[in-house]
Design a protein around this motif. Structure first.
Motif, PDB file in Angstrom:
ATOM      1  N   MET A   8      62.471  53.756  55.602  1.00 32.87           N
ATOM      2  CA  MET A   8      62.172  54.626  56.729  1.00 32.87           C
ATOM      3  C   MET A   8      62.983  54.205  57.948  1.00 32.87           C
ATOM      4  SD  MET A   8      58.474  56.089  57.341  1.00 32.87           S
ATOM      5  CE  MET A   8      57.746  55.069  58.551  1.00 32.87           C
ATOM      6  N   LEU A   9      63.097  52.887  58.118  1.00 35.86           N
ATOM      7  CA  LEU A   9      63.878  52.390  59.254  1.00 35.86           C
ATOM      8  C   LEU A   9      65.340  52.781  59.119  1.00 35.86           C
ATOM      9  CD1 LEU A   9      62.377  48.869  59.924  1.00 35.86           C
ATOM     10  CD2 LEU A   9      62.404  50.840  61.448  1.00 35.86           C
ATOM     11  N   ARG A  10      65.828  52.680  57.862  1.00 34.18           N
ATOM     12  CA  ARG A  10      67.233  52.999  57.641  1.00 34.18           C
ATOM     13  C   ARG A  10      67.507  54.479  57.852  1.00 34.18           C
ATOM     14  NH1 ARG A  10      68.314  52.319  52.526  1.00 34.18           N
ATOM     15  NH2 ARG A  10      66.699  50.764  52.186  1.00 34.18           N
ATOM     16  N   SER A  11      66.533  55.321  57.456  1.00 35.30           N
ATOM     17  CA  SER A  11      66.776  56.755  57.554  1.00 35.30           C
ATOM     18  C   SER A  11      66.740  57.235  58.997  1.00 35.30           C
ATOM     19  CB  SER A  11      65.740  57.510  56.733  1.00 35.30           C
ATOM     20  OG  SER A  11      64.499  57.464  57.397  1.00 35.30           O
ATOM     21  N   GLY A  12      66.278  56.425  59.912  1.00 35.19           N
ATOM     22  CA  GLY A  12      66.266  56.842  61.312  1.00 35.19           C
ATOM     23  C   GLY A  12      65.061  57.674  61.689  1.00 35.19           C
ATOM     24  N   SER A  13      64.030  57.700  60.809  1.00 37.14           N
ATOM     25  CA  SER A  13      62.839  58.505  61.105  1.00 37.14           C
ATOM     26  C   SER A  13      62.107  57.986  62.333  1.00 37.14           C
ATOM     27  CB  SER A  13      61.870  58.479  59.926  1.00 37.14           C
ATOM     28  OG  SER A  13      62.425  59.185  58.850  1.00 37.14           O
ATOM     29  N   VAL A  14      62.033  56.674  62.425  1.00 37.13           N
ATOM     30  CA  VAL A  14      61.202  56.101  63.493  1.00 37.13           C
ATOM     31  C   VAL A  14      61.757  56.425  64.881  1.00 37.13           C
ATOM     32  CG1 VAL A  14      60.269  53.967  64.451  1.00 37.13           C
ATOM     33  CG2 VAL A  14      60.330  54.301  61.981  1.00 37.13           C
ATOM     34  N   PRO A  15      63.064  56.137  65.137  1.00 35.12           N
ATOM     35  CA  PRO A  15      63.565  56.483  66.465  1.00 35.12           C
ATOM     36  C   PRO A  15      63.503  57.978  66.753  1.00 35.12           C
ATOM     37  CG  PRO A  15      65.317  55.613  65.060  1.00 35.12           C
ATOM     38  CD  PRO A  15      64.039  55.372  64.351  1.00 35.12           C
TER      39      PRO A  15
ATOM     40  N   TRP B  46      54.859  71.846  52.360  1.00 32.12           N
ATOM     41  CA  TRP B  46      55.573  72.385  51.196  1.00 32.12           C
ATOM     42  C   TRP B  46      57.027  71.960  51.098  1.00 32.12           C
ATOM     43  CZ3 TRP B  46      53.888  78.234  50.551  1.00 32.12           C
ATOM     44  CH2 TRP B  46      52.703  78.256  49.796  1.00 32.12           C
ATOM     45  N   LEU B  47      57.574  71.367  52.126  1.00 35.14           N
ATOM     46  CA  LEU B  47      58.978  70.960  52.061  1.00 35.14           C
ATOM     47  C   LEU B  47      59.204  70.080  50.842  1.00 35.14           C
ATOM     48  CD1 LEU B  47      59.806  70.108  55.783  1.00 35.14           C
ATOM     49  CD2 LEU B  47      60.914  71.860  54.379  1.00 35.14           C
ATOM     50  N   PRO B  48      60.358  70.236  50.174  1.00 38.95           N
ATOM     51  CA  PRO B  48      60.618  69.455  48.947  1.00 38.95           C
ATOM     52  C   PRO B  48      60.390  67.969  49.176  1.00 38.95           C
ATOM     53  CG  PRO B  48      62.345  71.055  49.308  1.00 38.95           C
ATOM     54  CD  PRO B  48      61.448  71.139  50.498  1.00 38.95           C
ATOM     55  N   VAL B  49      59.911  67.294  48.148  1.00 39.21           N
ATOM     56  CA  VAL B  49      59.557  65.882  48.244  1.00 39.21           C
ATOM     57  C   VAL B  49      60.747  65.058  48.707  1.00 39.21           C
ATOM     58  CG1 VAL B  49      58.731  63.886  46.962  1.00 39.21           C
ATOM     59  CG2 VAL B  49      57.826  66.142  46.455  1.00 39.21           C
ATOM     60  N   ARG B  50      61.951  65.432  48.241  1.00 43.12           N
ATOM     61  CA  ARG B  50      63.132  64.608  48.522  1.00 43.12           C
ATOM     62  C   ARG B  50      63.778  64.937  49.871  1.00 43.12           C
ATOM     63  NH1 ARG B  50      62.766  60.505  44.772  1.00 43.12           N
ATOM     64  NH2 ARG B  50      61.436  61.459  43.210  1.00 43.12           N
ATOM     65  N   THR B  51      63.165  65.816  50.643  1.00 42.41           N
ATOM     66  CA  THR B  51      63.757  66.127  51.950  1.00 42.41           C
ATOM     67  C   THR B  51      63.859  64.854  52.777  1.00 42.41           C
ATOM     68  OG1 THR B  51      62.471  68.151  51.817  1.00 42.41           O
ATOM     69  CG2 THR B  51      63.634  67.732  53.888  1.00 42.41           C
ATOM     70  N   PRO B  52      65.030  64.565  53.356  1.00 48.16           N
ATOM     71  CA  PRO B  52      65.158  63.340  54.164  1.00 48.16           C
ATOM     72  C   PRO B  52      64.169  63.325  55.328  1.00 48.16           C
ATOM     73  CG  PRO B  52      67.301  64.363  53.769  1.00 48.16           C
ATOM     74  CD  PRO B  52      66.274  65.328  53.275  1.00 48.16           C
ATOM     75  N   GLY B  53      63.652  62.146  55.612  1.00 44.55           N
ATOM     76  CA  GLY B  53      62.650  62.007  56.660  1.00 44.55           C
ATOM     77  C   GLY B  53      63.026  62.644  57.985  1.00 44.55           C
ATOM     78  N   PRO B  54      64.197  62.343  58.515  1.00 46.05           N
ATOM     79  CA  PRO B  54      64.577  62.919  59.815  1.00 46.05           C
ATOM     80  C   PRO B  54      64.596  64.444  59.799  1.00 46.05           C
ATOM     81  CG  PRO B  54      66.015  61.087  59.275  1.00 46.05           C
ATOM     82  CD  PRO B  54      65.177  61.343  58.067  1.00 46.05           C
ATOM     83  N   VAL B  55      64.986  65.042  58.649  1.00 46.72           N
ATOM     84  CA  VAL B  55      65.013  66.509  58.572  1.00 46.72           C
ATOM     85  C   VAL B  55      63.598  67.060  58.677  1.00 46.72           C
ATOM     86  CG1 VAL B  55      65.643  68.467  57.129  1.00 46.72           C
ATOM     87  CG2 VAL B  55      67.119  66.472  57.192  1.00 46.72           C
ATOM     88  N   VAL B  56      62.666  66.414  57.956  1.00 52.19           N
ATOM     89  CA  VAL B  56      61.258  66.847  58.027  1.00 52.19           C
ATOM     90  C   VAL B  56      60.763  66.794  59.465  1.00 52.19           C
ATOM     91  CG1 VAL B  56      58.906  66.359  57.258  1.00 52.19           C
ATOM     92  CG2 VAL B  56      60.820  66.037  55.686  1.00 52.19           C
ATOM     93  N   ILE B  57      61.068  65.684  60.133  1.00 54.77           N
ATOM     94  CA  ILE B  57      60.570  65.499  61.503  1.00 54.77           C
ATOM     95  C   ILE B  57      61.173  66.543  62.444  1.00 54.77           C
ATOM     96  CG2 ILE B  57      60.589  63.903  63.449  1.00 54.77           C
ATOM     97  CD1 ILE B  57      60.496  61.630  61.402  1.00 54.77           C
ATOM     98  N   LEU B  58      62.467  66.785  62.272  1.00 58.17           N
ATOM     99  CA  LEU B  58      63.150  67.735  63.147  1.00 58.17           C
ATOM    100  C   LEU B  58      62.602  69.142  62.948  1.00 58.17           C
ATOM    101  CD1 LEU B  58      65.276  66.998  65.167  1.00 58.17           C
ATOM    102  CD2 LEU B  58      67.019  67.866  63.604  1.00 58.17           C
ATOM    103  N   LEU B  59      62.418  69.538  61.662  1.00 58.45           N
ATOM    104  CA  LEU B  59      61.878  70.879  61.379  1.00 58.45           C
ATOM    105  C   LEU B  59      60.456  71.002  61.921  1.00 58.45           C
ATOM    106  CD1 LEU B  59      63.208  71.497  57.761  1.00 58.45           C
ATOM    107  CD2 LEU B  59      63.838  72.735  59.836  1.00 58.45           C
TER     108      LEU B  59
END
Lengths: 276, 172
Positions: A8-15, B46-59
């Motif tokens: 999660m840290l690497r993906s940049g989700s936290v910031p 419903w977003l696909p399981v493999r959706t990258p975390g930042p994309v989920v957050i942004l959407l």
């Protein structure tokens, strides 16, 4: 779990999450009237608390400053009082002698102290760099409390009056007889014994005990306690007196180190003889 | 891939419009003070399981912000949905079935079972609605009201989401 967090840290989700939440909260506070009021109120309260805290701290600091400066003032007052006392005594003996013995007092704080051992010491927060050296007396307005025996750059070790080896040269006020004040009653930090007063002396319960000034460690004429009771010790020609002392060594905070000026000549003369 | 993007783009629009045009009107007219109907979080669920975390957050952030435009509450829905988008990957990793998730596909009831989906959506919906109400009240002084609003809205929205996901489901 650890792998999950590291990914999660690497993906940049936290910031990203944190940045977006900051954006959201600023939007909420800015454009929603009720939340705006709440935020303003809370911020005001926090600010008020901070202000109050700041005021308290600065008050504390200014009080500390005031205490320090008052300690300095008291030191000067004691200085002139003690010098006057000392010179007065000399003037009685020889009225042609000009007053020249004077004292320099250095205020200090007690940072460590004990009263429960056979030999007690205290530590004060002034040292060599503040002009301290060995064999200087330490006093409070109520009387002497110890002698500096060791100095480092910023601290000094003081041998308390409550020490088996302490012998303070004292005299009975207005009677002139002198003797030594020692500590024997290990349970009582306010009771000391006066020895070596010859038996022909006229003494009374309630007599004031003051420093003699012979040793140059303490100024002469500094009252420190009074006689509680006395008797003639068996097989000797001297009185033994129980003295209750005024300085409360169990609760010391501000103390003064006394430096008597111009002592070299006297000491030089005295060191030329050997009592043994 | 582009088909997937297109499909989810449509879901995005659909959930947004359903929320602001339909359920917002229902909320306004029903007069049930405590109940709010949340349908739009289902998009994030419903977003696909493999959706990258930042994309989920942004959407999540974008959808929340668009919902806020109609609710006249800038940032309130957005902050809650952003939080939910952030927590989604955590909840997914906690609920991961023994055999793991499929490479493609959404976390739906059809794929992983109704029980699994109720747990998954239940946790995230509750957090979302709680977060929403805290943002809305913006103080914990009325915590009882916050809890009451959250519980009522949670019940209503879970019913809505479960019924909806039985009728529709994102197809791959």
């Amino acid at each position: 779990m650890a792998r999950f967090f590291s990914s999660m840290l690497r993906s940049g989700s936290v910031p990203l999450f944190l940045i977006l939440e900051v954006v959201c909260v600023s939007l909420i506070v800015r454009f929603n009237s009720s939340q705006h009021e709440i935020a303003k109120y809370s911020l005001g309260r926090i600010q008020g608390k901070l202000n109050k805290w700041r005021t308290e701290v600065s008050l504390q600091l200014s009080l500390q400053n005031r205490l320090d400066s008052m300690a300095a003032v008291q030191a000067r007052l004691l200085e002139s009082y003690l010098s006057a006392n000392d010179n007065h005594l000399l003037l009685q003996v020889d009225s042609f002698r000009a007053p020249r013995d004077s004292f320099h007092l250095i205020p200090a704080l007690v940072v460590n102290n004990s009263i429960t051992h056979r030999n007690n010491y205290m530590t004060i927060d002034k040292g060599r760099l503040d002009g301290l050296k060995e064999d200087l007396g330490v006093v409070v307005p109520e009387g002497p409390i110890g002698i500096v025996i060791k100095v480092s750059d910023h601290y000094a070790l003081v041998m308390s009056l409550l020490h088996q080896q302490t012998r303070v040269s004292v005299q009975l006020k207005n009677r002139g007889y002198f003797g030594s004040l020692v500590w024997k009653d290990l349970r009582n930090p306010r009771k000391m014994y006066l020895e070596d007063i010859p038996r022909h002396a006229r003494v009374a319960v309630g007599d004031t005990v003051e420093t003699s000034g012979f040793s140059d460690i303490f100024p002469a004429g500094m009252a420190l306690g009074k006689v509680d009771s006395f008797w003639i010790s068996p097989a000797s020609d001297f009185y033994e007196m129980e003295v209750s002392i005024w300085p409360d060594i169990a609760s010391l905070r501000h103390v003064y180190v006394v430096e008597k000026l111009n002592t070299e000549e006297k000491r030089f003369l005295e060191e030329s003889v050997n009592h043994e | 891939m582009s088909r997937e993007v297109f499909q989810y783009g449509l879901w995005f629009l659909l959930f947004w419009l359903m929320q602001v045009l339909l359920f917002r009107e229902i909320e306004l007219r029903s007069g049930w003070l405590y109940v709010q109907w949340f349908i739009y979080p289902l998009f994030v669920l419903w977003l696909p399981v493999r959706t990258p975390g930042p994309v989920v957050i942004l959407l999540s952030f974008l959808l929340g912000l668009l919902v806020d435009v109609f609710y006249h509450s800038p940032g309130v829905h957005a902050s809650a949905l952003t939080g939910m988008g952030f927590l989604r990957s955590f909840v997914l990793s906690q609920l991961e079935p023994r055999e793991g998730y499929q490479v493609q596909g959404s976390p739906t009831a059809a794929q992983y079972g109704l029980g699994w989906f109720i747990r998954y959506s239940g946790i995230l919906m509750f957090l979302h609605i709680l977060f929403y109400n805290i943002s809305d009240f913006f103080t914990l002084y009325y915590w009882k009201d916050i809890l009451l609003h959250t519980l009522w809205s949670f019940g209503a929205s879970m019913g809505l989401i479960l019924i909806f996901s039985m009728i529709f489901s994102p197809r791959m």
